[in-house]
Design an enzyme around this catalytic site. Structure first.
Site: not given
Ligand code: NAD
Ligand code: ZN
Length: 232
Positions: A108, A116, A175
């Site tokens: 992602h 760009c 996730t």
């Molecule tokens: P999501 O927020 O949908 O889900 C997070 C999951 O992590 C939940 O199911 C939750 O139960 C679990 N969780 C929370 N705390 C935890 C812990 N301490 N240990 C283990 N599990 C835990 O996130 P996702 O599935 O990654 O969603 C996908 C999208 O979110 C992607 O597109 C991503 O790019 C984006 N995103 C990224 C970040 C980052 O880079 N840190 C932050 C927020 C969202």
């Molecule tokens: Zn360019």
């Protein structure tokens, strides 16, 4: 199996204990914004400064964040496991690299990268991106955060699918199983007979597809699982 091939998928949950909010966190950055406004190409076209500011804030938070025991354990697995380990992340925060992981597949995108929209050139994003920044390659004022927004195609899908086709073990960590195509990886892995493991705080949308589920915080469950693999 002596040296199993392992594919790992991480999501926002692995970075939660490093202080970076997940999508669902109450009061977090995501709760204050609608996904359509800050994480779609249409949102960016409508209000580029809102989107650039949103990612500037996330970049600053990620810059200050420290990896936790979950990230560190995966870096150790990459160093010490004798079979293949492909680490795929949906996160854009760079914490796997800070923990010492190399060759992380950022499906992602990444906060520390700028893209760009005119010529697809990439470069290191400054901590504070500006709207309409000029591309260092083609000079068009079309810089954007190098983040895969909803409705866009994730990066490196060929490499990820090839690794899944060879996988002996597939592990999903922190996730929610809401966002495709990542949520479909478990099915691909099962199709080739891989052993499947979920480590998540709450059961994900796809928990029923995993053979082994290890609920709990990633800082506890991931090091324990890595010990199991390295000791087996
Ligand atoms: P999501 O927020 O949908 O889900 C997070 C999951 O992590 C939940 O199911 C939750 O139960 C679990 N969780 C929370 N705390 C935890 C812990 N301490 N240990 C283990 N599990 C835990 O996130 P996702 O599935 O990654 O969603 C996908 C999208 O979110 C992607 O597109 C991503 O790019 C984006 N995103 C990224 C970040 C980052 O880079 N840190 C932050 C927020 C969202
Ligand atoms: Zn360019």
């Amino acid at each position: 199996m002596t040296h199993p091939s392992i594919v790992i998928l991480t999501g926002a949950g692995i970075s939660a204990e490093s202080g970076l909010g997940t999508f669902r966190d109450e009061g977090g950055l995501w709760a204050q914004h609608r996904i359509e406004d800050v994480a779609t190409p249409e949102g960016f076209a409508r209000n580029p400064s809102l989107v650039v500011e949103f990612y500037n804030t996330r970049r600053a938070q990620a810059h200050d964040a420290v990896p936790n025991a979950g990230h560190t354990a995966l870096a150790r697995l990459q160093r010490e496991h004798k079979g293949e380990v492909l680490l795929v992340t949906q996160n854009v925060d760079g914490l796997h690299e800070k923990a010492g992981s190399t060759d992380v597949v950022h499906m992602h995108g990444a906060l520390n990268s700028a893209l760009c929209s005119t010529c697809d050139h990439r470069w290191a994003a400054p901590l504070e991106m500006q709207v309409g920044e000029a591309c260092p390659n083609c000079a068009a004022p079309t810089a954007r955060p190098d983040i895969v927004w909803f409705g866009e195609m994730p990066y490196h899908m060929d490499r990820i699918e090839a690794a899944l086709m060879q996988a002996d073990i597939f592990v999903a960590i922190g996730t929610s199983g809401n966002v495709y195509p990542a949520a479909g990886f478990v099915q691909m892995a099962r199709h080739v007979g891989a052993h499947t493991v979920e480590m998540n705080l709450d059961p994900s949308e796809t928990v029923a597809l995993f053979e082994d589920t290890r609920p709990g915080k990633a800082s506890i469950t991931v090091p324990a699982w890595v010990d199991d693999i390295l000791d087996s």
